[in-house]
Scaffold this active site. Structure first.
Site, PDB file in Angstrom:
ATOM      1  N   ASP A 188       0.858  -1.191   0.000  1.00 41.18           N
ATOM      2  CA  ASP A 188       0.000   0.000   0.000  1.00 41.18           C
ATOM      3  C   ASP A 188       0.891   1.236   0.000  1.00 41.18           C
ATOM      4  O   ASP A 188       1.694   1.427   0.917  1.00 41.18           O
ATOM      5  CB  ASP A 188      -0.892  -0.018   1.257  1.00 41.18           C
ATOM      6  CG  ASP A 188      -1.914   1.120   1.275  1.00 41.18           C
ATOM      7  OD1 ASP A 188      -1.899   1.966   0.352  1.00 41.18           O
ATOM      8  OD2 ASP A 188      -2.734   1.149   2.211  1.00 41.18           O
ATOM      9  N   ASP A 238      -8.065   2.787  -2.834  1.00 39.40           N
ATOM     10  CA  ASP A 238      -8.547   3.075  -1.480  1.00 39.40           C
ATOM     11  C   ASP A 238      -8.980   4.547  -1.470  1.00 39.40           C
ATOM     12  O   ASP A 238     -10.160   4.861  -1.706  1.00 39.40           O
ATOM     13  CB  ASP A 238      -7.409   2.772  -0.481  1.00 39.40           C
ATOM     14  CG  ASP A 238      -7.685   3.196   0.956  1.00 39.40           C
ATOM     15  OD1 ASP A 238      -8.709   3.834   1.224  1.00 39.40           O
ATOM     16  OD2 ASP A 238      -6.854   2.906   1.854  1.00 39.40           O
ATOM     17  N   GLY A 290      -9.087  -0.790   7.013  1.00 39.60           N
ATOM     18  CA  GLY A 290      -9.110  -0.374   8.413  1.00 39.60           C
ATOM     19  C   GLY A 290      -8.482   0.993   8.557  1.00 39.60           C
ATOM     20  O   GLY A 290      -7.755   1.457   7.675  1.00 39.60           O
TER      21      GLY A 290
HETATM   22  O1  OSB Z   1      -4.354   3.100   3.761  1.00 40.71           O
HETATM   23  O2  OSB Z   1      -5.278   1.407   4.626  1.00 40.71           O
HETATM   24  C1  OSB Z   1      -4.727   2.507   4.761  1.00 40.71           C
HETATM   25  C2  OSB Z   1      -4.334   3.225   8.483  1.00 40.71           C
HETATM   26  C3  OSB Z   1      -4.537   4.578   8.521  1.00 40.71           C
HETATM   27  C4  OSB Z   1      -4.761   5.240   7.340  1.00 40.71           C
HETATM   28  C5  OSB Z   1      -4.785   4.550   6.132  1.00 40.71           C
HETATM   29  C6  OSB Z   1      -4.591   3.186   6.091  1.00 40.71           C
HETATM   30  C7  OSB Z   1      -4.326   2.526   7.297  1.00 40.71           C
HETATM   31  C8  OSB Z   1      -4.039   1.092   7.371  1.00 40.71           C
HETATM   32  C9  OSB Z   1      -4.293   0.437   8.698  1.00 40.71           C
HETATM   33  O3  OSB Z   1      -3.522   0.456   6.478  1.00 40.71           O
HETATM   34  C10 OSB Z   1      -5.217  -0.697   8.619  1.00 40.71           C
HETATM   35  C11 OSB Z   1      -5.595  -1.158  10.006  1.00 40.71           C
HETATM   36  O4  OSB Z   1      -6.517  -0.573  10.622  1.00 40.71           O
HETATM   37  O5  OSB Z   1      -4.970  -2.109  10.474  1.00 40.71           O
HETATM   38 MG    MG Z   2      -4.838   1.992   2.003  1.00 36.35          MG
END
Ligand code: OSB
Ligand code: MG
Length: 371
Positions: A188, A238, A290
């Site tokens: 990501d 996303d 998340g």
């Molecule tokens: O891009 O998915 C994302 C956390 C904060 C902001 C963006 C993202 C994320 C995560 C965490 O990837 C996922 C989690 O809650 O474990």
């Molecule tokens: Mg993401």
């Protein structure tokens, strides 16, 4: 059910381990919880806006006054036969989807509790066990990252996602992949690259990734379609997907082959279901993202992930990965097989620990209808 009042709270919750993405490092969360007081039943929702406007323009300090001055007044004192009726009443406010989601989802929670039905059933879910993955942030060293991957695989998680950015990408993926040739692996970028880096991004293809999530700008769909044509690896969007129309456009233009649904990012359960349905109709699998939620938001993510087209492991992981003590009971647990078993009790199936919430609260305000 009549919405009599809304309570906003800010909780201070330190993370067990810092979480770093291409836009920064977080040590402690400021969690915004919403309580919908409806005929003696309390519904809980979580606003997933961050501490800073880095993942999205919304952040905690835009969400609070938006709920207080606009969303709550549009809904307070009204009677709803279903929580979904709240969404059109908030539509006059542009954007602020995480704020809207927190309020709408609190109403869904109240509705489920009032009907004595599990939230996942009310949402139309069908899966009784959901597959889980983990999102592992940028670490101080690759060795530290490898230790974390090892721990999560040993715990049973079915998909490892690593955060990448220029300077923390090819070498990292190469070390993970060479040690674990067969695991389901993805990455990501949280918008860390530009189209000038196509040749660089093409090198990701050698690692046989399940997907590369949001490589380009957070507000872009079109350029992702140009990039996807040049990559073998599936792009997952996303940040770029705010509603069902975005999802349809992204799929129709070939900008992605997978979509990450975060209920906060799309404005609540009503829109999340629409995104899910559009993707299902166009045969694109989705998974549940998340936002480092407390148990309140996590329980909602779990309910959402029971819908049929959530076909890939989500970033829904155990409470203990984030918190020393979570605000729900029982805490979210993941089986040795890397799944969460769906609970059958009414509501989310998780009890909100109001005593602990009270202790963690640093700011609180109740909004009532003005008469
Ligand atoms: O891009 O998915 C994302 C956390 C904060 C902001 C963006 C993202 C994320 C995560 C965490 O990837 C996922 C989690 O809650 O474990
Ligand atoms: Mg993401």
């Amino acid at each position: 059910m009549k919405l009599e009042a809304i309570t906003l709270r800010e909780l201070q919750m330190p993370l067990v381990h810092f979480f770093e993405t291409s836009f920064g490092r977080t040590y402690s969360r400021r969690i915004l919880l919403v309580t919908a007081h409806c005929d003696g039943v309390n519904g809980w929702g979580e606003c997933v806006a961050g501490e800073d406007p880095y993942y999205s323009p919304e952040w905690l300090e835009t969400a609070w006054p938006t709920i207080k001055h606009y969303l709550a007044p549009a809904l307070l004192g009204r009677t709803f036969s279903a929580a979904a009726e709240s969404a059109p009443l908030m539509a006059r406010v542009r954007g602020h989807r995480m704020a809207k989601a927190a309020v709408e989802n609190a109403l869904w929670d109240a509705e489920a509790r009032q009907r004595q039905q599990p939230l996942w059933k009310l949402l139309g879910g069908t899966q009784r066990e959901i597959p889980c993955g983990v999102s592992i942030g940028i670490q101080d060293s690759i060795d530290q990252l490898l230790d974390k991957v090892q721990t999560e695989l040993a715990a049973g998680y079915r998909r490892i996602k690593v955060k990448v950015k220029p300077g923390w990408d090819l070498k990292v993926l190469e070390r993970v992949r060479s040690r674990w040739p067969d695991i389901v692996l993805s990455c990501d970028a949280n918008s860390a690259y530009t189209l000038d880096e196509i040749e660089h991004l093409r090198k990701f293809d050698q690692f046989n990734l399940l997907m590369i999530e949001q490589p380009l700008w957070d507000d872009d769909i079109y350029n992702h379609s140009r990039l996807q044509q040049k990559l073998r690896t599936a792009i997952c969007l996303d940040e770029s997907i705010h509603h069902a129309r975005d999802a349809a456009q992204a799929i129709e233009t070939g900008a992605c082959r997978i979509i990450n649904i975060k209920v906060g990012r799309v404005g609540g359960f009503t829109e999340a279901r629409k995104v899910h349905d559009v993707c299902a109709a166009l045969r694109v699998p989705v998974w549940c993202g998340g936002m480092l939620e407390s148990g309140v938001g996590r329980a909602h993510n779990i309910a959402l992930a029971t819908l049929e087209n959530f076909r890939l492991p989500g970033d829904v992981s155990a409470s203990k990965r984030y918190w020393k003590e979570d605000v729900i009971e029982p805490e979210v647990e993941v089986t040795r097989e890397g799944t969460i078993l769906i609970r059958d009790e009414p509501g989310t199936g998780y009890r909100v620990r109001e005593d602990l919430i009270e202790k963690l609260t640093v700011r609180k305000e109740t909004i009532r209808p003005c008469s």
